[in-house]
Design a protein around this motif. Sequence first.
Motif, PDB file in Angstrom:
ATOM      1  N   PHE A 191       0.833  -1.209   0.000  1.00  0.00           N
ATOM      2  CA  PHE A 191       0.000   0.000   0.000  1.00  0.00           C
ATOM      3  C   PHE A 191       0.864   1.254   0.000  1.00  0.00           C
ATOM      4  CE2 PHE A 191      -2.223   3.441   2.149  1.00  0.00           C
ATOM      5  CZ  PHE A 191      -3.433   3.469   1.486  1.00  0.00           C
ATOM      6  N   PHE A 192       1.827   1.316   0.896  1.00  0.00           N
ATOM      7  CA  PHE A 192       2.660   2.505   1.019  1.00  0.00           C
ATOM      8  C   PHE A 192       3.818   2.505   0.017  1.00  0.00           C
ATOM      9  CE2 PHE A 192       0.756   1.875   5.231  1.00  0.00           C
ATOM     10  CZ  PHE A 192       0.111   3.094   5.382  1.00  0.00           C
ATOM     11  N   GLU A 193       3.904   1.469  -0.791  1.00  0.00           N
ATOM     12  CA  GLU A 193       4.933   1.374  -1.824  1.00  0.00           C
ATOM     13  C   GLU A 193       4.272   1.351  -3.205  1.00  0.00           C
ATOM     14  OE1 GLU A 193       8.083   1.391  -0.862  1.00  0.00           O
ATOM     15  OE2 GLU A 193       7.583   1.274   1.259  1.00  0.00           O
ATOM     16  N   SER A 194       3.201   2.094  -3.373  1.00  0.00           N
ATOM     17  CA  SER A 194       2.433   2.042  -4.616  1.00  0.00           C
ATOM     18  C   SER A 194       2.022   3.442  -5.048  1.00  0.00           C
ATOM     19  CB  SER A 194       1.180   1.171  -4.426  1.00  0.00           C
ATOM     20  OG  SER A 194       0.301   1.752  -3.477  1.00  0.00           O
ATOM     21  N   LYS A 195       1.416   3.521  -6.219  1.00  0.00           N
ATOM     22  CA  LYS A 195       0.898   4.791  -6.709  1.00  0.00           C
ATOM     23  C   LYS A 195      -0.302   4.525  -7.599  1.00  0.00           C
ATOM     24  CE  LYS A 195       4.571   4.796 -10.216  1.00  0.00           C
ATOM     25  NZ  LYS A 195       5.775   5.502 -10.703  1.00  0.00           N
ATOM     26  N   ILE A 196      -1.137   5.524  -7.720  1.00  0.00           N
ATOM     27  CA  ILE A 196      -2.374   5.411  -8.480  1.00  0.00           C
ATOM     28  C   ILE A 196      -2.303   6.354  -9.677  1.00  0.00           C
ATOM     29  CG2 ILE A 196      -4.866   5.828  -8.426  1.00  0.00           C
ATOM     30  CD1 ILE A 196      -4.807   5.060  -5.469  1.00  0.00           C
ATOM     31  N   ALA A 197      -2.547   5.823 -10.854  1.00  0.00           N
ATOM     32  CA  ALA A 197      -2.713   6.653 -12.048  1.00  0.00           C
ATOM     33  C   ALA A 197      -4.206   6.916 -12.225  1.00  0.00           C
ATOM     34  CB  ALA A 197      -2.149   5.956 -13.275  1.00  0.00           C
ATOM     35  N   PHE A 198      -4.544   8.068 -12.753  1.00  0.00           N
ATOM     36  CA  PHE A 198      -5.951   8.396 -12.952  1.00  0.00           C
ATOM     37  C   PHE A 198      -6.086   9.446 -14.044  1.00  0.00           C
ATOM     38  CE2 PHE A 198      -4.336  11.425  -9.902  1.00  0.00           C
ATOM     39  CZ  PHE A 198      -4.981  12.622 -10.180  1.00  0.00           C
ATOM     40  N   VAL A 199      -7.313   9.658 -14.465  1.00  0.00           N
ATOM     41  CA  VAL A 199      -7.622  10.652 -15.489  1.00  0.00           C
ATOM     42  C   VAL A 199      -8.193  11.884 -14.808  1.00  0.00           C
ATOM     43  CG1 VAL A 199      -9.005  11.181 -17.538  1.00  0.00           C
ATOM     44  CG2 VAL A 199      -8.079   8.874 -17.205  1.00  0.00           C
ATOM     45  N   ARG A 200      -7.573  13.026 -15.047  1.00  0.00           N
ATOM     46  CA  ARG A 200      -8.100  14.284 -14.503  1.00  0.00           C
ATOM     47  C   ARG A 200      -8.649  15.133 -15.649  1.00  0.00           C
ATOM     48  NH1 ARG A 200      -4.494  18.759 -11.405  1.00  0.00           N
ATOM     49  NH2 ARG A 200      -4.946  17.561  -9.525  1.00  0.00           N
ATOM     50  N   LYS A 201      -9.860  15.610 -15.456  1.00  0.00           N
ATOM     51  CA  LYS A 201     -10.476  16.496 -16.435  1.00  0.00           C
ATOM     52  C   LYS A 201     -10.359  17.933 -15.955  1.00  0.00           C
ATOM     53  CE  LYS A 201     -14.738  17.518 -18.941  1.00  0.00           C
ATOM     54  NZ  LYS A 201     -16.174  17.180 -19.127  1.00  0.00           N
ATOM     55  N   THR A 202      -9.742  18.742 -16.775  1.00  0.00           N
ATOM     56  CA  THR A 202      -9.625  20.169 -16.509  1.00  0.00           C
ATOM     57  C   THR A 202     -10.013  20.908 -17.771  1.00  0.00           C
ATOM     58  OG1 THR A 202      -7.809  19.761 -14.969  1.00  0.00           O
ATOM     59  CG2 THR A 202      -8.129  22.023 -15.711  1.00  0.00           C
ATOM     60  N   GLY A 203     -11.130  21.616 -17.735  1.00  0.00           N
ATOM     61  CA  GLY A 203     -11.641  22.235 -18.948  1.00  0.00           C
ATOM     62  C   GLY A 203     -12.128  21.172 -19.908  1.00  0.00           C
ATOM     63  N   LYS A 204     -11.673  21.246 -21.140  1.00  0.00           N
ATOM     64  CA  LYS A 204     -12.073  20.264 -22.146  1.00  0.00           C
ATOM     65  C   LYS A 204     -11.112  19.086 -22.241  1.00  0.00           C
ATOM     66  CE  LYS A 204     -14.467  23.639 -25.110  1.00  0.00           C
ATOM     67  NZ  LYS A 204     -14.546  24.225 -26.485  1.00  0.00           N
ATOM     68  N   ASP A 205      -9.939  19.223 -21.650  1.00  0.00           N
ATOM     69  CA  ASP A 205      -8.915  18.184 -21.773  1.00  0.00           C
ATOM     70  C   ASP A 205      -9.008  17.165 -20.649  1.00  0.00           C
ATOM     71  OD1 ASP A 205      -7.924  19.429 -24.020  1.00  0.00           O
ATOM     72  OD2 ASP A 205      -6.412  20.571 -22.910  1.00  0.00           O
ATOM     73  N   LYS A 206      -8.551  15.954 -20.958  1.00  0.00           N
ATOM     74  CA  LYS A 206      -8.385  14.906 -19.964  1.00  0.00           C
ATOM     75  C   LYS A 206      -6.958  14.387 -20.076  1.00  0.00           C
ATOM     76  CE  LYS A 206     -13.182  13.291 -19.675  1.00  0.00           C
ATOM     77  NZ  LYS A 206     -14.087  12.110 -19.774  1.00  0.00           N
ATOM     78  N   GLU A 207      -6.209  14.504 -18.988  1.00  0.00           N
ATOM     79  CA  GLU A 207      -4.813  14.071 -18.985  1.00  0.00           C
ATOM     80  C   GLU A 207      -4.591  13.020 -17.900  1.00  0.00           C
ATOM     81  OE1 GLU A 207      -2.790  14.812 -21.281  1.00  0.00           O
ATOM     82  OE2 GLU A 207      -3.362  16.767 -22.099  1.00  0.00           O
ATOM     83  N   ILE A 208      -3.456  12.311 -18.002  1.00  0.00           N
ATOM     84  CA  ILE A 208      -3.115  11.257 -17.069  1.00  0.00           C
ATOM     85  C   ILE A 208      -2.218  11.816 -15.963  1.00  0.00           C
ATOM     86  CG2 ILE A 208      -2.147   8.951 -16.792  1.00  0.00           C
ATOM     87  CD1 ILE A 208      -4.577   9.085 -18.665  1.00  0.00           C
ATOM     88  N   TYR A 209      -2.566  11.507 -14.730  1.00  0.00           N
ATOM     89  CA  TYR A 209      -1.805  11.926 -13.556  1.00  0.00           C
ATOM     90  C   TYR A 209      -1.487  10.698 -12.701  1.00  0.00           C
ATOM     91  CZ  TYR A 209      -2.976  16.896 -14.314  1.00  0.00           C
ATOM     92  OH  TYR A 209      -3.090  18.160 -14.819  1.00  0.00           O
ATOM     93  N   THR A 210      -0.527  10.868 -11.787  1.00  0.00           N
ATOM     94  CA  THR A 210      -0.261   9.848 -10.781  1.00  0.00           C
ATOM     95  C   THR A 210      -0.210  10.508  -9.406  1.00  0.00           C
ATOM     96  OG1 THR A 210       2.155  10.018 -10.949  1.00  0.00           O
ATOM     97  CG2 THR A 210       1.051   8.421 -12.387  1.00  0.00           C
ATOM     98  N   VAL A 211      -0.489   9.697  -8.368  1.00  0.00           N
ATOM     99  CA  VAL A 211      -0.483  10.190  -6.995  1.00  0.00           C
ATOM    100  C   VAL A 211      -0.321   8.980  -6.077  1.00  0.00           C
ATOM    101  CG1 VAL A 211      -2.983   9.994  -6.608  1.00  0.00           C
ATOM    102  CG2 VAL A 211      -1.684  11.791  -5.427  1.00  0.00           C
TER     103      VAL A 211
END
Length: 458
Positions: A191-211
């Motif tokens: 759990f503490f050695e992992s990361k989550i990728a996700f899609v963030r929508k800002t305006g009209k664009d959707k980009e890939i982020y990690t956290v």
Amino acid sequence: MKNYPGFSRWATLSVLLIFFVCVFGVPGKGFAADTLTVDIYGPGQRKVNVIVLPPKTVPEGKYSGSKEKDLPLPGEAGTFSKDLESDIAFLPFLHVVPVTDILGGDPSVGVRPGDIDVKPLRLSKVDLAITTGWEIRPNGEKNLLLRCIGTYNGRTIIGKKYSMVTEEMLPRIADRFCSHLMKVLTGRDGFFESKIAFVRKTGKDKEIYTVSPQGRNLRQISSLGGVNLSPNWSPDGRRLVFTRLGSRQHLLCVWDSDTGKIDQKSFPGNTVIGPAFLPDGNMAATLTMNGNSDIFLINGNYKPKKPLAQSWAIEVSPDFDASGQKMVFTSARFGNPHIFLLDMKTGVVTRVTKDGKYNTNPTISPDGRYVAYARQTPLGHRIFVHDLTSGQERQLTFGPGNDEDPAFGPDGYFIAFSSSRSGKYQIYLTTRHGDPAMLVPTGGGIAQAPAWGKAGKS
């Protein structure tokens, strides 16, 4: 630790804890073993109570003494204790007990077992005590001494020393220590050695982020503009595959953490949906090679090799267990979208879901036993989990709003999903037992389609 068959059916798991009686920097002190029974079967369980004792300053080369508490603490000591408590709060089988709940207040004068009066802790039903000692060297360098002590026998469970500590290192140190703690208590880590990728929508664009699952180290991966969807991690956490919806065609995109570059590949039929990595580094995705939307195996050179799931209907959303022997996917081959399981060795396809008329976005646990997915109900989409061993099915989330896009974590215990329960889609965490959802801070904008992978390099 073995994965007990009763783990998800309200059973009691006896966790064998190996208590290492160690002195920081002094090896060869041996160990002792005791058994602590911890119920970690889901909501309603008896939680393990943990207290993070106030930090102490430790003179160089010393680890106990009544004068420790009179020495000045570094300014970051309080912040680090809060980081520890924040991390522990993400583990649903643990409960942080504040020092103010202890009769007489702080029962410690140092950081070793002999420096703690465990009697008031036992009276407050505290099971584990965490101590933090700050060793300040003459040259200004700081070392951090961390211990987890069992109050029922006064022994050290975990002892760690971190040298030449800087303020920037502290969140990571908290993560590493809590990862060790989770490993000792449950036999699981990740759990503490992992990361989550996700899609963030800002305006009209959707980009890939990690956290990180705790909401740290937010990073934008793609800056391609337009719509980028369906991220999926490679097994080692070093690459991300996702789909870009171009103006004329879909593109399969692969981000490499070593170079930071994104390769973009097109395929005959101009459609790429829901790409996923196999454990061997190959990929699978829905392509329209022959006019139908079928799932194809794609090799490391981006060449389609063979269909894995095909029919007259749409076949989408492949996901694989850690062995690569099982693939779950969504198919409408029987009229409505349902979840299916492909045995990669035999080619045999079996139907997983039979209830509901709309089941989508399957994710399979690394051990290949559990399949989580989203089902449309009269009250909205909800996350369900199916036990492939017992055939039992269970609803994990109950809204409000819609709960969608489940993704198993690397430990097979936690599940990330997106939900509109707050009014806009955000990423939340639960467990395969349906523990209360926890929000993952992802900054501004709509956040959807989580994919959970090992930390790798970022």
